[in-house]
Write an enzyme that holds these catalytic residues in place. Sequence first.
Site, PDB file in Angstrom:
ATOM      1  CD  GLU A   1      -2.790   0.891   2.601  1.00  0.00           C
ATOM      2  OE1 GLU A   1      -2.717  -0.118   3.331  1.00  0.00           O
ATOM      3  OE2 GLU A   1      -3.421   1.906   2.909  1.00  0.00           O
TER       4      GLU A   1
ATOM      5  CG  ASP B   1      -4.162   8.681   7.648  1.00  0.00           C
ATOM      6  OD1 ASP B   1      -4.217   7.455   7.836  1.00  0.00           O
ATOM      7  OD2 ASP B   1      -4.317   9.215   6.537  1.00  0.00           O
TER       8      ASP B   1
END
Lengths: 405, 265
Positions: free
Chosen positions: B49, B60
């Site tokens: 990823e 995040d």
Amino acid sequence: MDSVLPNSLRNAPDARGRFGEFGGRYVAETLMPLILELEAAYEAAKADPAFQTELEYYLKHYVGRPSPLWRAERLSKELGGAKIYFKREELNHTGAHKINNCLGQILLAKRMGKTRIIAETGAGQHGVATATVCALFGLPCTIYMGAVDVERQKPNVFRMKLLGAEVVPVSSGSATLKDAMNDALRDWVANVRDTFYIIGTSAGPHPYPAMVRDFQCVIGNEAREQLMEAEGRLPDIAIACVGGGSNAIGLFHPFLDEETVKLIGVEAAGKGLETHEHAASLNKGRPGVLHGNRTYLLQDEDGQIIEAHSISAGLDYPGIGPEHSWLHDIKRVEYVGVTDAEALAAFRLCTRTEGIIPALESSHAIAHVAKIAGHMDKDQIILLNLSGRGDKDIFAVAQHLGVEL
Amino acid sequence: MSRIAGVFAGLKAEGRAALIPFVEAFDPDRATSLTLLKGMAENGADIIEVGMPFTDPMADGPTIQAAGRRGLLAGATLKGTLALVAEFRADNAHTPIVLMGYLNPICSYGVAAFCQDAAKAGVDGLIIVDLPTEEADLVLPDAGKNGLDVIRLIAPTTTDERLPKVLEGSSGFVYYVSITGITGTRTASAEDLARDIPRIRAATTLPIAVGFGVRTPEQAATVAKFADGAIVASALIETLRRENAEAVLRDVKALSAGVKGARAA
């Protein structure tokens, strides 16, 4: 009076939360079920007369509504043109329009059984208003504030703490309002089940832009009625400053379908629209997606968000509410820019002629009025939203004037 | 069959789950990212990823945020990230690359042009954090036209009623955000996974990978017992920050062993 026609500009947003191509719900899946739950709860509350009655009670007895409509005669005379009226939101409890929305949202939070409140704040006005309603209803409250803003808005930080709020300085990113909003969203993602996020402006994912607007429409609805009483007619111009745009949309919305009423939103042009230091998302930005909605944003070529600048912390935001983006594109509202220097001059002008110290945010709108009023006829009317009082700004103003306090 | 589907089919035959490590593009510079991509593929990464840096990554945690900021300071752009993948792809035809990021840079690039260029660079799938199913029509047609898998996030808050709607139009694999929270914070327990994974399994035939809070080989092994893939991000970024790229590859190797041993144990 409040009936809305099928082809009205007041019908937005659509079922997807869109105002034209703007708005929507661009959030992570973790938040999506919460946003949908909020939307359903808000729709139910809106239709419930008991909710409206309760809100009206607090607006009247706690906030002090209706706020007066003041004919600013000395200012009008000095500018030598149109008759200027101030909608005096600065007289509300906590000193700005922000409380209208906070009360609406906390009543909704209670109705939804939420037990904890979070909010973001830039200058601290929305933080103080949120901390205030949390004290009123006895709910714990966490306020996210950029570390830079914590440093430059110490009195408001202290106020929030006195009111019982926990103030969390955010040092990620550029450590200002947009980062505070990022961290509030992160908190919400982590505490979805018990927490209600009171967003302070008419931005964010649907239903926030519409909900905040609805709670702020009390401004325009009252002003319209008060002006009809005073003058027997609608204003020629209604004007307000725009950062995220909640005070402006609250003033404008009840006039959107009135073709004779020209609407003007004033963006912070900072050090000038030709510089890179401003907060004029509509005049200088382009559409993109941030904080859950599609709207005009200050961004670079690669779609990275650019830091905004304004002397007024309340306008210091790189985006704007999606409904304003739409009203800009369809040209229903004209959006202009006013610089830091022009706002400072207007701050002094208003203080000197009316004995009212306006917030630096509201001073942007006054500055534009100072530019146009003189070119208008004496029987024309300008309705200006005096969205907040300037006590919080005297330190910043003193600094710019070179005065040591 | 897409490269991602091919990998999961192969692993199913082997009877094990995938290890999916994460690299934030250009953190702290382009050369390190390329070293990591190549090295991860050689040290047990089944899929990689790649984070596309963004100024405002609202889902995040602090670790990935800081990595994104370092990437931007090092000059990361979407174009640069695609070129990085293309360079990796020139020597590696088998390891799928999934890009993870936020919508605004993609809109700025132009959705159609981005999907086209990403496919050309050798990207296999997209995870766009702030693109829920309600807004996915913005990207799905162009992604489909270019053979890119659109990988959907499923959260603990996603109800059973909502699952089919969220899975509509998704392909490649399903990314289960195992905790309500931001990346790199809490960790889901075996009990959590035993409860949650079958719930998703009932709604899809796609492989299920678990991310958010997977840090150690032991945790990766726990995840591998229930799911089809373990995604590890924050822990590797921290290792990179604290030590160096070599240490990250050492960790990837250990994580890979954890995943491989999970069902044998």
